[in-house]
Design an enzyme around this catalytic site. Sequence first.
Site, PDB file in Angstrom:
ATOM      1  N   ARG A 189     -10.373  16.935 -33.305  1.00  0.00           N
ATOM      2  CA  ARG A 189     -11.005  16.074 -32.287  1.00  0.00           C
ATOM      3  C   ARG A 189     -10.935  16.730 -30.909  1.00  0.00           C
ATOM      4  N   ASP A 226     -32.549   9.135 -16.688  1.00  0.00           N
ATOM      5  CA  ASP A 226     -31.990   8.586 -17.923  1.00  0.00           C
ATOM      6  C   ASP A 226     -32.046   9.657 -19.002  1.00  0.00           C
ATOM      7  N   GLY A 265     -27.438   5.862  -3.345  1.00  0.00           N
ATOM      8  CA  GLY A 265     -26.056   5.996  -2.896  1.00  0.00           C
ATOM      9  C   GLY A 265     -26.008   6.258  -1.401  1.00  0.00           C
ATOM     10  N   TYR A 290     -31.018   9.349  -0.438  1.00  0.00           N
ATOM     11  CA  TYR A 290     -32.231   9.673  -1.205  1.00  0.00           C
ATOM     12  C   TYR A 290     -32.732   8.380  -1.838  1.00  0.00           C
ATOM     13  N   GLN A 316     -35.333   6.743  -3.729  1.00  0.00           N
ATOM     14  CA  GLN A 316     -36.476   6.842  -4.663  1.00  0.00           C
ATOM     15  C   GLN A 316     -36.536   5.645  -5.584  1.00  0.00           C
ATOM     16  N   GLU A 353     -30.036  10.490 -11.873  1.00  0.00           N
ATOM     17  CA  GLU A 353     -30.750  11.775 -11.912  1.00  0.00           C
ATOM     18  C   GLU A 353     -31.580  11.892 -13.166  1.00  0.00           C
ATOM     19  N   GLN A 372      -5.856  15.821 -35.012  1.00  0.00           N
ATOM     20  CA  GLN A 372      -5.850  15.888 -33.536  1.00  0.00           C
ATOM     21  C   GLN A 372      -6.584  17.144 -33.081  1.00  0.00           C
ATOM     22  N   THR A 381     -27.174   8.299 -16.703  1.00  0.00           N
ATOM     23  CA  THR A 381     -28.321   7.521 -16.227  1.00  0.00           C
ATOM     24  C   THR A 381     -28.906   8.071 -14.943  1.00  0.00           C
TER      25      THR A 381
HETATM   26  C1  LIG Z   1     -24.513  13.548  -5.366  1.00  0.00           C
HETATM   27  C2  LIG Z   1     -25.063  14.938  -5.389  1.00  0.00           C
HETATM   28  C3  LIG Z   1     -24.029  15.918  -4.931  1.00  0.00           C
HETATM   29  C4  LIG Z   1     -24.462  17.340  -5.266  1.00  0.00           C
HETATM   30  C5  LIG Z   1     -24.569  17.385  -6.731  1.00  0.00           C
HETATM   31  C6  LIG Z   1     -23.198  17.600  -7.248  1.00  0.00           C
HETATM   32  C7  LIG Z   1     -22.875  17.144  -8.368  1.00  0.00           C
HETATM   33  C8  LIG Z   1     -23.685  16.140  -9.033  1.00  0.00           C
HETATM   34  C9  LIG Z   1     -22.787  15.049  -9.382  1.00  0.00           C
HETATM   35  C10 LIG Z   1     -23.069  13.811  -9.185  1.00  0.00           C
HETATM   36  C11 LIG Z   1     -24.340  13.281  -8.638  1.00  0.00           C
HETATM   37  C12 LIG Z   1     -24.001  11.987  -7.959  1.00  0.00           C
HETATM   38  C13 LIG Z   1     -24.860  11.093  -7.696  1.00  0.00           C
HETATM   39  C14 LIG Z   1     -26.231  11.220  -8.130  1.00  0.00           C
HETATM   40  C15 LIG Z   1     -27.059  10.303  -7.339  1.00  0.00           C
HETATM   41  C16 LIG Z   1     -28.235   9.901  -8.151  1.00  0.00           C
HETATM   42  C17 LIG Z   1     -29.455  10.108  -7.666  1.00  0.00           C
HETATM   43  C18 LIG Z   1     -30.596   9.684  -8.441  1.00  0.00           C
HETATM   44  O1  LIG Z   1     -30.524   9.114  -9.504  1.00  0.00           O
HETATM   45  S1  LIG Z   1     -32.076  10.087  -7.693  1.00  0.00           S
HETATM   46  C19 LIG Z   1     -33.326   9.382  -8.742  1.00  0.00           C
HETATM   47  C20 LIG Z   1     -33.405  10.112 -10.042  1.00  0.00           C
HETATM   48  N1  LIG Z   1     -34.570   9.665 -10.730  1.00  0.00           N
HETATM   49  C21 LIG Z   1     -35.069  10.318 -11.767  1.00  0.00           C
HETATM   50  O2  LIG Z   1     -34.546  11.292 -12.251  1.00  0.00           O
HETATM   51  C22 LIG Z   1     -36.381   9.787 -12.290  1.00  0.00           C
HETATM   52  C23 LIG Z   1     -36.714  10.356 -13.650  1.00  0.00           C
HETATM   53  N2  LIG Z   1     -38.165  10.374 -13.849  1.00  0.00           N
HETATM   54  C24 LIG Z   1     -38.894  11.532 -13.599  1.00  0.00           C
HETATM   55  O3  LIG Z   1     -38.406  12.573 -13.243  1.00  0.00           O
HETATM   56  C25 LIG Z   1     -40.391  11.435 -13.848  1.00  0.00           C
HETATM   57  O4  LIG Z   1     -40.829  10.095 -13.707  1.00  0.00           O
HETATM   58  C26 LIG Z   1     -40.776  11.921 -15.277  1.00  0.00           C
HETATM   59  C27 LIG Z   1     -39.959  11.203 -16.319  1.00  0.00           C
HETATM   60  C28 LIG Z   1     -40.528  13.403 -15.329  1.00  0.00           C
HETATM   61  C29 LIG Z   1     -42.224  11.611 -15.561  1.00  0.00           C
HETATM   62  O5  LIG Z   1     -42.994  12.267 -14.555  1.00  0.00           O
HETATM   63  P1  LIG Z   1     -44.526  11.829 -14.368  1.00  0.00           P
HETATM   64  O6  LIG Z   1     -45.060  12.552 -13.210  1.00  0.00           O
HETATM   65  O7  LIG Z   1     -44.622  10.350 -14.362  1.00  0.00           O
HETATM   66  O8  LIG Z   1     -45.267  12.272 -15.682  1.00  0.00           O
HETATM   67  P2  LIG Z   1     -45.295  13.501 -16.629  1.00  0.00           P
HETATM   68  O9  LIG Z   1     -44.158  13.430 -17.591  1.00  0.00           O
HETATM   69  O10 LIG Z   1     -46.669  13.528 -17.148  1.00  0.00           O
HETATM   70  O11 LIG Z   1     -45.082  14.857 -15.743  1.00  0.00           O
HETATM   71  C30 LIG Z   1     -46.231  15.437 -15.194  1.00  0.00           C
HETATM   72  C31 LIG Z   1     -46.043  16.942 -15.219  1.00  0.00           C
HETATM   73  O12 LIG Z   1     -45.016  17.301 -14.304  1.00  0.00           O
HETATM   74  C32 LIG Z   1     -44.000  18.003 -14.970  1.00  0.00           C
HETATM   75  N3  LIG Z   1     -42.727  17.624 -14.346  1.00  0.00           N
HETATM   76  C33 LIG Z   1     -42.130  16.409 -14.386  1.00  0.00           C
HETATM   77  N4  LIG Z   1     -40.989  16.428 -13.673  1.00  0.00           N
HETATM   78  C34 LIG Z   1     -40.871  17.686 -13.166  1.00  0.00           C
HETATM   79  C35 LIG Z   1     -39.888  18.314 -12.343  1.00  0.00           C
HETATM   80  N5  LIG Z   1     -38.794  17.660 -11.927  1.00  0.00           N
HETATM   81  N6  LIG Z   1     -40.087  19.611 -12.002  1.00  0.00           N
HETATM   82  C36 LIG Z   1     -41.204  20.263 -12.443  1.00  0.00           C
HETATM   83  N7  LIG Z   1     -42.179  19.735 -13.247  1.00  0.00           N
HETATM   84  C37 LIG Z   1     -41.989  18.453 -13.584  1.00  0.00           C
HETATM   85  C38 LIG Z   1     -44.093  17.575 -16.404  1.00  0.00           C
HETATM   86  O13 LIG Z   1     -43.509  18.538 -17.263  1.00  0.00           O
HETATM   87  C39 LIG Z   1     -45.580  17.474 -16.575  1.00  0.00           C
HETATM   88  O14 LIG Z   1     -46.070  18.796 -16.668  1.00  0.00           O
HETATM   89  P3  LIG Z   1     -47.281  19.106 -17.692  1.00  0.00           P
HETATM   90  O15 LIG Z   1     -48.377  18.173 -17.247  1.00  0.00           O
HETATM   91  O16 LIG Z   1     -46.749  18.808 -19.054  1.00  0.00           O
HETATM   92  O17 LIG Z   1     -47.552  20.559 -17.458  1.00  0.00           O
HETATM   93  C1  LIG Z   2     -24.351   5.226 -10.160  1.00  0.00           C
HETATM   94  C2  LIG Z   2     -25.823   5.395  -9.889  1.00  0.00           C
HETATM   95  C3  LIG Z   2     -26.233   6.076  -8.741  1.00  0.00           C
HETATM   96  C4  LIG Z   2     -27.591   6.197  -8.446  1.00  0.00           C
HETATM   97  N1  LIG Z   2     -27.969   6.818  -7.278  1.00  0.00           N
HETATM   98  C5  LIG Z   2     -29.291   6.885  -6.965  1.00  0.00           C
HETATM   99  C6  LIG Z   2     -29.703   7.474  -5.730  1.00  0.00           C
HETATM  100  O1  LIG Z   2     -28.885   7.914  -4.929  1.00  0.00           O
HETATM  101  N2  LIG Z   2     -31.034   7.494  -5.435  1.00  0.00           N
HETATM  102  C7  LIG Z   2     -31.984   6.990  -6.298  1.00  0.00           C
HETATM  103  O2  LIG Z   2     -33.166   7.036  -5.983  1.00  0.00           O
HETATM  104  N3  LIG Z   2     -31.615   6.446  -7.504  1.00  0.00           N
HETATM  105  C8  LIG Z   2     -30.296   6.379  -7.838  1.00  0.00           C
HETATM  106  N4  LIG Z   2     -29.911   5.829  -9.036  1.00  0.00           N
HETATM  107  C9  LIG Z   2     -30.930   5.256  -9.932  1.00  0.00           C
HETATM  108  C10 LIG Z   2     -31.157   6.123 -11.141  1.00  0.00           C
HETATM  109  O3  LIG Z   2     -31.859   7.268 -10.798  1.00  0.00           O
HETATM  110  C11 LIG Z   2     -31.941   5.322 -12.191  1.00  0.00           C
HETATM  111  O4  LIG Z   2     -31.120   4.278 -12.631  1.00  0.00           O
HETATM  112  C12 LIG Z   2     -32.345   6.212 -13.358  1.00  0.00           C
HETATM  113  O5  LIG Z   2     -33.375   7.097 -12.958  1.00  0.00           O
HETATM  114  C13 LIG Z   2     -32.814   5.419 -14.581  1.00  0.00           C
HETATM  115  O6  LIG Z   2     -33.914   4.614 -14.256  1.00  0.00           O
HETATM  116  P1  LIG Z   2     -33.867   3.037 -14.553  1.00  0.00           P
HETATM  117  O7  LIG Z   2     -32.607   2.508 -14.027  1.00  0.00           O
HETATM  118  O8  LIG Z   2     -35.153   2.466 -14.104  1.00  0.00           O
HETATM  119  O9  LIG Z   2     -33.793   2.936 -16.133  1.00  0.00           O
HETATM  120  P2  LIG Z   2     -35.042   2.632 -17.131  1.00  0.00           P
HETATM  121  O10 LIG Z   2     -36.009   3.746 -17.098  1.00  0.00           O
HETATM  122  O11 LIG Z   2     -35.506   1.271 -16.898  1.00  0.00           O
HETATM  123  O12 LIG Z   2     -34.261   2.739 -18.543  1.00  0.00           O
HETATM  124  C14 LIG Z   2     -33.926   1.595 -19.285  1.00  0.00           C
HETATM  125  C15 LIG Z   2     -34.044   1.969 -20.754  1.00  0.00           C
HETATM  126  O13 LIG Z   2     -35.426   2.236 -21.055  1.00  0.00           O
HETATM  127  C16 LIG Z   2     -35.559   3.496 -21.711  1.00  0.00           C
HETATM  128  N5  LIG Z   2     -36.850   4.106 -21.372  1.00  0.00           N
HETATM  129  C17 LIG Z   2     -37.443   4.116 -20.167  1.00  0.00           C
HETATM  130  N6  LIG Z   2     -38.617   4.761 -20.227  1.00  0.00           N
HETATM  131  C18 LIG Z   2     -38.779   5.190 -21.502  1.00  0.00           C
HETATM  132  C19 LIG Z   2     -39.781   5.944 -22.189  1.00  0.00           C
HETATM  133  N7  LIG Z   2     -40.887   6.381 -21.568  1.00  0.00           N
HETATM  134  N8  LIG Z   2     -39.582   6.211 -23.498  1.00  0.00           N
HETATM  135  C20 LIG Z   2     -38.469   5.797 -24.112  1.00  0.00           C
HETATM  136  N9  LIG Z   2     -37.502   5.069 -23.538  1.00  0.00           N
HETATM  137  C21 LIG Z   2     -37.648   4.776 -22.235  1.00  0.00           C
HETATM  138  C22 LIG Z   2     -34.390   4.308 -21.186  1.00  0.00           C
HETATM  139  O14 LIG Z   2     -34.063   5.360 -22.088  1.00  0.00           O
HETATM  140  C23 LIG Z   2     -33.284   3.246 -21.121  1.00  0.00           C
HETATM  141  O15 LIG Z   2     -32.709   3.115 -22.396  1.00  0.00           O
HETATM  142  C24 LIG Z   2     -28.563   5.681  -9.346  1.00  0.00           C
HETATM  143  C25 LIG Z   2     -28.152   5.034 -10.515  1.00  0.00           C
HETATM  144  C26 LIG Z   2     -26.789   4.888 -10.802  1.00  0.00           C
HETATM  145  C27 LIG Z   2     -26.377   4.172 -12.055  1.00  0.00           C
END
Ligand SMILES: CCCCC/C=C\C/C=C\C/C=C\CC/C=C/C(=O)SCCNC(=O)CCNC(=O)[C@H](O)C(C)(C)COP(=O)(O)OP(=O)(O)OC[C@H]1O[C@@H](n2cnc3c(N)ncnc32)[C@H](O)[C@@H]1OP(=O)(O)O
Ligand SMILES: Cc1cc2nc3c(=O)[nH]c(=O)nc-3n(C[C@H](O)[C@H](O)[C@H](O)COP(=O)(O)OP(=O)(O)OC[C@H]3O[C@@H](n4cnc5c(N)ncnc54)[C@H](O)[C@@H]3O)c2cc1C
Length: 627
Positions: A333, A426, A177, A135, A137, A424, A330, A422
């Site tokens: 905690r 932050d 990943g 994935y 992104q 999925e 203990q 962090t």
């Molecule tokens: C490994 C998996 C195995 C299976 C799982 C098992 C166990 C899990 C264990 C471990 C997992 C292991 C590894 C994980 C691998 C990691 C993967 C990743 O990290 S993938 C990348 C993840 N990235 C993020 O999460 C990015 C975070 N940022 C966002 O989601 C958006 O940028 C954010 C912050 C929501 C902002 O969105 P944006 O469009 O810019 O602006 P708005 O805030 O204005 O949102 C617009 C409207 O949309 C609504 N919204 C936003 N997000 C969602 C959503 N997800 N679903 C539905 N609606 C959403 C938001 O509320 C606003 O709505 P309104 O306009 O207010 O009505």
């Molecule tokens: C182990 C690991 C596995 C991962 N696997 C994947 C994967 O498989 N696929 C994938 O696509 N991504 C993956 N990621 C990336 C992960 O999704 C991002 O690291 C995560 O979404 C956080 O984004 P960033 O790193 O840009 O942090 P940033 O958003 O840059 O955060 C840095 C700091 O800024 C702050 N900040 C940012 N925006 C704001 C705001 N608007 N207001 C206030 N504070 C703010 C945060 O709270 C944080 O303290 C992985 C990350 C890790 C560590």
Amino acid sequence: MAGFDDLASERSKAQFDVEEMKVIWAGSRHTLEVSDRISRLVANDPVFRKDTRTMLSRKDLFKNTLRKAAHAWKRIIELRLSEEEAAELRFYVDEPAFMDLHWGMFIPTIKGQGTEEQQQKWLPLAYKMKIIGCYAQTELGHGSNVQGLETTATFDPQTDEFIIHSPTLTSSKWWPGGLGKVSTHAVVYGRLIIDSKDYGVNGFIVQLRSLDDHLPLPGITIGDIGMKFGSGAYNTMDNGVLRFDHVRIPRDQMLMRVSQVTREGKLVQSNVPWQLVYGTMVYVRQKIVSDASCALSRAVCIATRYSAVRRQFGLQSNGIETQVIDYKTQQSRLFPLLASAYAFRFVGEWLKWLYMDVNQRLQASDFSTLPEAHACTAGLKSLTTSATADGIEECRKLCGGHGYLCSSGLPELFAVYIPACTYEGDNIVLLLQVARFLIKTVSQLGSGKEPVGTTVYMGRVEQLMQCHCAVQKGFLELSADLVQAAVAHCQLIVVSKFIEKLQQDIPGKGVKGQLEALCNIYALFILHKHLGDFLSTGCITPKQASLANAQLRSLYSQVRPNAIALVDAFNYTDHYLSSVLGRYDGNVYPKLYEEAWKDPLNDSVVPDGYQEYIQPILKQQLRNARL
Ligand SMILES: CCCCC/C=C\C/C=C\C/C=C\CC/C=C/C(=O)SCCNC(=O)CCNC(=O)[C@H](O)C(C)(C)COP(=O)(O)OP(=O)(O)OC[C@H]1O[C@@H](n2cnc3c(N)ncnc32)[C@H](O)[C@@H]1OP(=O)(O)O
Ligand SMILES: Cc1cc2nc3c(=O)[nH]c(=O)nc-3n(C[C@H](O)[C@H](O)[C@H](O)COP(=O)(O)OP(=O)(O)OC[C@H]3O[C@@H](n4cnc5c(N)ncnc54)[C@H](O)[C@@H]3O)c2cc1C
């Protein structure tokens, strides 16, 4: 044998039916049977041994992970395991690897954002592992801000293709990943460009490597981003970097459930909300919540069993020192963490139901609960992962010096777990999403919408929102105080869902009583931890606060005789716990001593380097002494 007798004695004190509690923890008798059988299958397979992980070089560690993944796949095929059993097997192998992202993100994305036709084409290949996906992104320059992603996907009407390109260094995909060394394909998130107009972020299926020789395809630069926190830990995962130099893909490889691009290059929006592009994140966040209960319960199991085995000070009449689990500090905690593990388990069960319900509604074009599902998955992912990361560290400290040994299992568990705060999303950024949702909800109160939940907890959220809403405007101006209200809202959900769990039919002698005690411990612990909120918002009086505190301490005494049985109910094998301190038999000291000698440093009595570096110093000192 001290430890063994201690735990045997503890188990004899249990005031409830542990076997029935195992069913409650597992969720059903069926789930208990599957997890018990698969966890033992893994524990008894020497290929899945975990005790050498921290001593391997990065390359050997990674190759060993590939070996385990291949063996796991072989066993899944040989034993004809179901999807449920296969997921359990991957869980109990307990090693972050590309399989997690292939099964946990790549496949769910195609299911959630692909058209029927695209699912029919790609899912059979993925299920049979004829392709391995990830994935992609996050980029070097953007993770939280998905709308800030820079990768471009430009439609070429001449050839009916998208051109995927990394226009800047910061547009390099970074972190996905499984990307660095293994995945053959990725769902790539990029900006859809048609006729020079930017239509925002969409998902595209892109092949990265040849299925013949695994070499990167033309225009693809790809590799691993390097060592991460800890030695073993998440370094079994090839988190990668990926750049595109005008890579062409067929138009039908844009995931088109949300919006479609016609042959003529016209963008057509379907009737589903555009936020479905974010759907995979909602799915994984709800799984991360149940994952948090597993990780926290694992640390609590280790710390509880060791606290019953460890004796320190307090000589008793029989000349034996006191079990550290009997010290009130203990207990104060450890027991809130035990209660939190159960609380997160049950809220995770509810969240899974909420996610399934939203998906069913989506099928019927009912999008009414999507905002709540987003807010709940985002907020509970944030709350439970932060509490779990802190809780694992607290469990390490609860075990004293031995908790710092790798053989305790706690350092590795901490190192693997903490990125959950962090990835999925932050945790702060996600709480800000919850705050936004609360602002909108508060603005709708009185129009037929009334808040629900436990009075004191509900009052705290309401008051915090009233205090801060008046001054807040847009997303960027959201104050830290609103994050506080978001946390309060999520804690209200956790307590409410624990109470709802207790209203279900709970069989087994004493089981419901123990869960009631744990529910009260969680609720009173959170009240105690955030006493300022509850007092400043007038939700409780100082008198009530001190009564609550007294009640909390008396609940600890109620849980004390049942603590070992409550962690036995997690039904973890010693293999899964991977901890000398958390062994089921309590045989800690002999095993600690045995483990020490396995360290490679003890391969020789005189360490390598002595002659070159230490002996000259000592000899020089000797000469000086004779002068
Ligand atoms: C490994 C998996 C195995 C299976 C799982 C098992 C166990 C899990 C264990 C471990 C997992 C292991 C590894 C994980 C691998 C990691 C993967 C990743 O990290 S993938 C990348 C993840 N990235 C993020 O999460 C990015 C975070 N940022 C966002 O989601 C958006 O940028 C954010 C912050 C929501 C902002 O969105 P944006 O469009 O810019 O602006 P708005 O805030 O204005 O949102 C617009 C409207 O949309 C609504 N919204 C936003 N997000 C969602 C959503 N997800 N679903 C539905 N609606 C959403 C938001 O509320 C606003 O709505 P309104 O306009 O207010 O009505
Ligand atoms: C182990 C690991 C596995 C991962 N696997 C994947 C994967 O498989 N696929 C994938 O696509 N991504 C993956 N990621 C990336 C992960 O999704 C991002 O690291 C995560 O979404 C956080 O984004 P960033 O790193 O840009 O942090 P940033 O958003 O840059 O955060 C840095 C700091 O800024 C702050 N900040 C940012 N925006 C704001 C705001 N608007 N207001 C206030 N504070 C703010 C945060 O709270 C944080 O303290 C992985 C990350 C890790 C560590």
